[in-house]
Design an enzyme around this catalytic site. Sequence first.
Site, mmCIF file in Angstrom:
data_model
loop_
_atom_site.group_PDB
_atom_site.id
_atom_site.type_symbol
_atom_site.label_atom_id
_atom_site.label_comp_id
_atom_site.label_asym_id
_atom_site.label_seq_id
_atom_site.Cartn_x
_atom_site.Cartn_y
_atom_site.Cartn_z
ATOM 1 N N ASP A 63 -0.412 48.018 86.634
ATOM 2 C CA ASP A 63 -1.340 47.757 85.527
ATOM 3 C C ASP A 63 -1.126 46.321 85.059
ATOM 4 O O ASP A 63 -0.237 45.616 85.581
ATOM 5 C CB ASP A 63 -1.165 48.750 84.374
ATOM 6 N N VAL A 114 -5.416 42.502 89.047
ATOM 7 C CA VAL A 114 -5.894 42.640 90.431
ATOM 8 C C VAL A 114 -6.951 41.598 90.798
ATOM 9 O O VAL A 114 -7.285 41.447 91.972
ATOM 10 C CB VAL A 114 -6.439 44.067 90.721
ATOM 11 N N SER A 144 -18.711 54.616 91.144
ATOM 12 C CA SER A 144 -19.210 55.280 89.940
ATOM 13 C C SER A 144 -20.598 55.812 90.270
ATOM 14 O O SER A 144 -21.273 55.268 91.160
ATOM 15 C CB SER A 144 -19.312 54.289 88.782
ATOM 16 N N TYR A 203 -21.791 45.991 85.597
ATOM 17 C CA TYR A 203 -20.965 47.145 86.016
ATOM 18 C C TYR A 203 -21.608 47.828 87.225
ATOM 19 O O TYR A 203 -20.931 48.144 88.209
ATOM 20 C CB TYR A 203 -20.818 48.123 84.843
#
Length: 275
Positions: free
Chosen positions: A41, A63, A169, A182
């Site tokens: 994380d 990341v 998603s 997104y």
Amino acid sequence: MSAGNGRLAGRTALITGAARGLGARIAKRMSEEGARVVINDLSLAAARSTADELGGEAVACDVSDSAAVASMFEEAVSLVGDLDILVCNAGISGIEGDNAARQRIAERAEALARGEQPEDSLDGGIAGVTDEQWRRMLAVHMDGTFYCCREAVKLMRPRNRGSIITMGSIMGTFGRGGGTAYCAAKAGILGFTRALAHEVAAYDVRVNAIAPGWIRTDMTDPLKPLHPMLEMQTPMGRIGEPDDIAWAAVYLASDEAKFVTGQTLSPNGGWYMSQ
Ligand SMILES: NC(=O)c1ccc[n+]([C@@H]2O[C@H](COP(=O)([O-])OP(=O)(O)OC[C@H]3O[C@@H](n4cnc5c(N)ncnc54)[C@H](O)[C@@H]3O)[C@@H](O)[C@H]2O)c1
């Protein structure tokens, strides 16, 4: 951990963005199934706290930072030996800490309660999306997935084994107003997943995506006023729980899915049929 059936016994797994939410639950279920987990994380303290609960290891990095990802993989391998499973889970909604977005969501929920059909926009619409917001969204999701997969393939291809799971998603195929960045990022991840699956299939490295529906986590907490609407839209009548995604990840990582690659598995209660 011994609560499971040993479906991932002897495997090592690196899960990004796993200090909380879906990543943390995936790590828990993988750990129970016998995997040795490495929790990534942004904050080492947060990653360590989750890792400690699971007897796993913790590594911190953003990341979206190529060099930091390469170092993280080196560190992960030095901690657990090799890598069998990668879950590219780290992600952002883009409305974290955005009070204006919360306000829009509340207004939308009130309009729905009055029987009106409000504008379908959570981020205020494309005219208000800044270059920085757009780039950050693509950087965390797409660059992050690319950087992590590149390192994982370097480790997995020579060993002729490995399972990579990316996080899409329902928004990657359905789309929604007020979520252009997104949705673009998630659609990109699904295309990337299929291409990489082709590339490494001959090496017995499998690459699959999970495309969650609406799941109860910190990410979707700001959407709480809209939960009744989302539940009504969902044929199974509820918002999903993190385990609905974690079990999909365990399956894709396990030998039960040994003939499954290039697929998108979408636990979403029927909100969107067939990704
Ligand atoms: N919750 C849902 O309904 C839902 C639906 C579809 C897809 N997803 C996807 O699932 C994934 C996990 O979502 P969640 O609901 O658990 O979110 P969450 O916000 O609860 O957790 C995300 C985690 O990722 C970490 N993270 C964020 N940016 C990072 C970075 N650059 N580098 C490393 N770590 C970073 C955060 O610190 C956090 O711990 C995301 O990719 C998200 O887009 C979630």
